[in-house]
Design a protein around this motif. Structure first.
Motif, short mmCIF file in Angstrom:
data_model
loop_
_atom_site.label_atom_id
_atom_site.label_comp_id
_atom_site.label_asym_id
_atom_site.label_seq_id
_atom_site.Cartn_x
_atom_site.Cartn_y
_atom_site.Cartn_z
N UNK A 72 0.84 -1.21 0.00
CA UNK A 72 0.00 0.00 0.00
C UNK A 72 0.87 1.26 0.00
N UNK A 73 1.92 1.28 0.84
CA UNK A 73 2.78 2.44 0.93
C UNK A 73 3.46 2.75 -0.39
N UNK A 74 3.98 1.71 -1.04
CA UNK A 74 4.76 1.90 -2.27
C UNK A 74 3.91 1.85 -3.53
N UNK A 75 2.68 1.40 -3.39
CA UNK A 75 1.79 1.16 -4.53
C UNK A 75 2.36 0.11 -5.48
N UNK A 76 3.10 -0.82 -4.89
CA UNK A 76 3.64 -1.96 -5.63
C UNK A 76 4.09 -3.01 -4.62
N UNK A 77 4.21 -4.23 -5.10
CA UNK A 77 4.67 -5.33 -4.25
C UNK A 77 6.16 -5.14 -3.92
N UNK A 78 6.56 -5.31 -2.67
CA UNK A 78 7.98 -5.11 -2.29
C UNK A 78 8.85 -6.30 -2.69
N UNK A 79 9.55 -6.17 -3.77
CA UNK A 79 10.42 -7.24 -4.26
C UNK A 79 11.61 -7.45 -3.35
N UNK A 80 11.99 -8.70 -3.12
CA UNK A 80 13.19 -9.03 -2.37
C UNK A 80 13.15 -8.72 -0.89
N UNK A 81 11.99 -8.49 -0.34
CA UNK A 81 11.85 -8.11 1.06
C UNK A 81 12.32 -9.23 1.98
N UNK A 82 13.28 -8.91 2.87
CA UNK A 82 13.76 -9.90 3.84
C UNK A 82 13.56 -9.44 5.28
N UNK A 83 13.26 -8.16 5.49
CA UNK A 83 13.06 -7.67 6.84
C UNK A 83 12.61 -6.22 6.81
N UNK A 84 12.34 -5.70 7.99
CA UNK A 84 11.97 -4.30 8.14
C UNK A 84 13.15 -3.61 8.81
N UNK A 85 13.63 -2.55 8.19
CA UNK A 85 14.80 -1.83 8.70
C UNK A 85 14.48 -0.91 9.85
N UNK A 86 13.28 -0.34 9.82
CA UNK A 86 12.83 0.56 10.89
C UNK A 86 11.32 0.67 10.79
N UNK A 87 10.71 1.03 11.90
CA UNK A 87 9.27 1.16 11.96
C UNK A 87 8.88 2.54 12.48
N UNK A 101 19.68 7.66 1.79
CA UNK A 101 20.50 7.96 2.95
C UNK A 101 19.67 8.07 4.22
N UNK A 102 18.47 8.63 4.12
CA UNK A 102 17.58 8.71 5.28
C UNK A 102 17.12 7.31 5.69
N UNK A 103 16.79 6.46 4.73
CA UNK A 103 16.40 5.09 5.04
C UNK A 103 17.53 4.33 5.71
N UNK A 104 18.74 4.52 5.21
CA UNK A 104 19.92 3.89 5.79
C UNK A 104 20.11 4.36 7.23
N UNK A 105 20.04 5.67 7.45
CA UNK A 105 20.23 6.22 8.80
C UNK A 105 19.16 5.71 9.76
N UNK A 106 17.94 5.64 9.30
CA UNK A 106 16.85 5.18 10.16
C UNK A 106 17.03 3.71 10.53
N UNK A 107 17.46 2.90 9.58
CA UNK A 107 17.64 1.47 9.83
C UNK A 107 18.89 1.18 10.67
N UNK A 108 19.99 1.82 10.33
CA UNK A 108 21.27 1.52 10.98
C UNK A 108 21.41 2.17 12.35
#
Length: 191
Positions: free
Chosen positions: A37-52, A157-164
């Motif tokens: 729903x968020x991406x308006x497409x199926x999340x390919x290659x999804x193995x985990x959630x980096x941040x919530x 970079x924001x996604x990386x910072x949020x996850x890491x």
């Protein structure tokens, strides 16, 4: 919605996911549908959630570095929370990447050797984190967001910072601050 993966990615324990991203969690029931729903497409290659988000919805995905069709995929962390995607887009569209690039450019009056060193370290860490999941020779030394020498995509970079976690990707940390990110506030209704 069509699923594009022909071969599903491997699954990883929470311990492995946390070595990839300090804020990682396993995929919970409803996460795939929420990300779709968020991406308006199926999340390919999804193995985990980096941040919530504070409410528990996914904010960043962790993507396996080789998609189900065999193609390499260098973007390990993908920002998915609509409010944050919009705010980072606003920063990018208003020229917000240029001050970062000025601070990274050696011939610039605002060059910051400390930021440049941290940006290069963030690049190396990104590559090492992705290699925990898989060795993909085609992208072995590539990271995301323009690292190690420039800022090309604040979303990455924001996604990386949020996850890491804070301090790993200083440009991402600054982008999150500019966006007004507060980990204790749910912004899911503000998409």
């Amino acid at each position: 919605m069509k699923k594009y993966d022909t071969v599903p990615p491997p699954s990883f324990s929470l311990d492995v996911l946390r070595r990839v991203a300090a804020n990682a969690s396993e995929i919970r029931p409803g996460d795939v549908e929420e990300i779709t729903r968020q991406l308006d497409r199926y999340p390919r290659g999804l193995v985990g959630i980096g941040a919530r988000c504070a409410c528990g919805r996914p904010a960043v995905t962790i993507t396996y570095p080789r998609l189900g069709d065999g193609s390499p995929f260098p973007t390990l962390f993908y920002l998915s929370l609509p409010w944050l995607v919009r705010e980072i887009s606003r920063i990018e569209s208003s020229g917000g990447m240029e001050p970062f690039n000025e601070r990274l450019r050696v011939d610039s009056e605002t060059y910051s050797p400390e930021l440049a060193a941290h940006h290069r370290a963030a690049h190396r860490s990104y590559v090492e984190r992705r290699a925990i999941l898989a060795q993909v020779p085609e992208i072995a030394q590539r990271s995301a967001g323009g690292m190690p020498d420039r800022v090309k995509c604040l979303h990455a970079l924001a996604g990386y910072a949020l996850a890491a976690g804070e301090g790993v990707c200083p440009v991402g940390d600054e982008a999150l601050a500019l966006a007004g990110w507060d980990e204790s506030v749910c912004r899911c209704g503000e998409a």
